[in-house]
Design a protein around this motif. Sequence first.
Motif, PDB file in Angstrom:
ATOM      1  N   LEU A   9       0.811  -1.218   0.000  1.00  0.00           N
ATOM      2  CA  LEU A   9       0.000   0.000   0.000  1.00  0.00           C
ATOM      3  C   LEU A   9       0.845   1.269   0.000  1.00  0.00           C
ATOM      4  CD1 LEU A   9      -2.822  -1.123   2.467  1.00  0.00           C
ATOM      5  CD2 LEU A   9      -2.875  -1.111  -0.037  1.00  0.00           C
ATOM      6  N   THR A  51      -2.301   4.505  -3.525  1.00  0.00           N
ATOM      7  CA  THR A  51      -3.093   4.078  -2.352  1.00  0.00           C
ATOM      8  C   THR A  51      -2.735   4.894  -1.109  1.00  0.00           C
ATOM      9  OG1 THR A  51      -1.561   2.186  -2.320  1.00  0.00           O
ATOM     10  CG2 THR A  51      -3.796   1.748  -3.001  1.00  0.00           C
ATOM     11  N   GLN A  52      -2.264   6.092  -1.305  1.00  0.00           N
ATOM     12  CA  GLN A  52      -1.983   7.000  -0.187  1.00  0.00           C
ATOM     13  C   GLN A  52      -2.962   8.174  -0.239  1.00  0.00           C
ATOM     14  OE1 GLN A  52       0.434   6.816   2.262  1.00  0.00           O
ATOM     15  NE2 GLN A  52       0.904   4.742   1.561  1.00  0.00           N
ATOM     16  N   LEU A 103      -3.457   6.584   3.827  1.00  0.00           N
ATOM     17  CA  LEU A 103      -4.134   5.363   4.283  1.00  0.00           C
ATOM     18  C   LEU A 103      -5.149   5.680   5.384  1.00  0.00           C
ATOM     19  CD1 LEU A 103      -1.038   3.020   4.237  1.00  0.00           C
ATOM     20  CD2 LEU A 103      -3.029   2.866   2.753  1.00  0.00           C
ATOM     21  N   SER A 160     -10.964   0.062   2.550  1.00  0.00           N
ATOM     22  CA  SER A 160     -11.419   0.933   1.464  1.00  0.00           C
ATOM     23  C   SER A 160     -10.351   1.041   0.381  1.00  0.00           C
ATOM     24  CB  SER A 160     -11.742   2.333   1.991  1.00  0.00           C
ATOM     25  OG  SER A 160     -13.020   2.345   2.581  1.00  0.00           O
ATOM     26  N   GLN A 161      -9.091   1.182   0.788  1.00  0.00           N
ATOM     27  CA  GLN A 161      -8.019   1.278  -0.203  1.00  0.00           C
ATOM     28  C   GLN A 161      -7.896  -0.031  -0.989  1.00  0.00           C
ATOM     29  OE1 GLN A 161      -7.818   4.199  -0.484  1.00  0.00           O
ATOM     30  NE2 GLN A 161      -5.883   5.055   0.233  1.00  0.00           N
ATOM     31  N   ALA A 217      -9.249   1.345  -4.394  1.00  0.00           N
ATOM     32  CA  ALA A 217      -8.096   2.047  -4.964  1.00  0.00           C
ATOM     33  C   ALA A 217      -6.962   1.127  -5.416  1.00  0.00           C
ATOM     34  CB  ALA A 217      -7.552   3.062  -3.943  1.00  0.00           C
TER      35      ALA A 217
END
Length: 446
Positions: free
Chosen positions: A381, A386-387, A389, A394-395, A399
Amino acid sequence: MTEHAPQPCDLLIEAGWVVPVVPHGVILPDHAVAVSGSRIVAVLPRAQARARFAPAQTVARPQAALIPGLVNAHTHNPMTLLRGVADDLPLMTWLREHIWPVEGALVGPEFVADGVTLAIAEMLRGGTTCANENYFFPDVQAAVYSKHGFRARVGLPVIDFPTAWAASDDEYFARAIEVHDTWRDDPLVAMAFAPHAPYSVSDANFERVRMLADQLDLPVHLHTHETAQEIEDSLKQYGLRPLARLDRLGLVNDRLIAVHMTQLTDAEIRLCAERGVSVVHCPESNLKLASGFCPACALLKAGVNLAIGTDGCASNNDLDMFGETRTAALLGKAVAHDAAGFSAFEALHAATLGGARALGFEHLIGSIEPGKQADLVCVDLAPLETQPLHHIVSQLVYAAGRHQVSDVWIAGQPKLRQRELVDMDTEALLAKVGHWQARIAQVRAH
């Protein structure tokens, strides 16, 4: 007071976050998973894990989420070799005028072996550790999955016309039993009956499937209620909707893995919930073929076990369970007109434990719990996509992409290490794929 000596284990995976799926809705920051042999032995905070275990190997991924391996609950993996062959067509035109003629000319053991090998490589790179397979030559499929240490439920095909696999009804069933008997005790590969669809399987063959599935304790993996046309044709031919016909034949029960299910009444949803049917949602294939929308939120609310599948590469065109899970969640909300429906946690559950339950593997996989098989996936991540967090799950669902899968284990064995496939010769595989590309082009030119 004596200090306890650290307990030996084969592998300790330290992750920034462990998402165990069970208990539901839980994220465990800065945790580790200890593995001995093929099994998970403990899930605990990293500091405690370091004190308690003396691992033969430690894998530290402080910026990754560790999740259960994704379960692709409906695939036709040899069809990876038909990716992009005939796009932008309705289902029956696509099948009858394009896919079936190519299959008729080329499908055999070699085609199936090479297609499954390509699929395994793609699935591993995308965090999928288990597939529910539905195609011809299940004996070859099983051998290839076993060779690569990949977990699968392989379908034993039944269809009402001759194919390269079997020439008659009796031969379909004889060969099915033979393949089942060969693989009945394998730790990674199991069987299911795979009657193709209500429009391509007779009552008599469905009755044989039901009887044998009961005797052998096997699931029944079936395309059903895929299109409105299928419903209309069934009403004309049988005077019943397909699910009602299947119910009359004794097949609507907790063995049934019902795939697609885009055409459902409220009563049919209730029936599935009461009988313990699992539904496999394949949103991208259904969207691409304009087949309709599975009412995922209504199924979840009714208590139906929901799983996610990509379908085959010829109608999707990938085996990307991250993309499929995101599409399933987004489409589920739109169909239900409910932005709170099909949450990120529910979507991840459907892609892991929901799939495991549909396949009858929930005692083995689908969640990160002591005693279960170590089918595990690290998702990095750290990339900017994906930042920041704010919420890990959800990520993961909304994402993250499959390119962020860094490491994969099946039954404790490494299959992907820092994005590199373990024990797979990708150059040789690509050469074989090139050979099939040329042969398929040749068939289509004539």
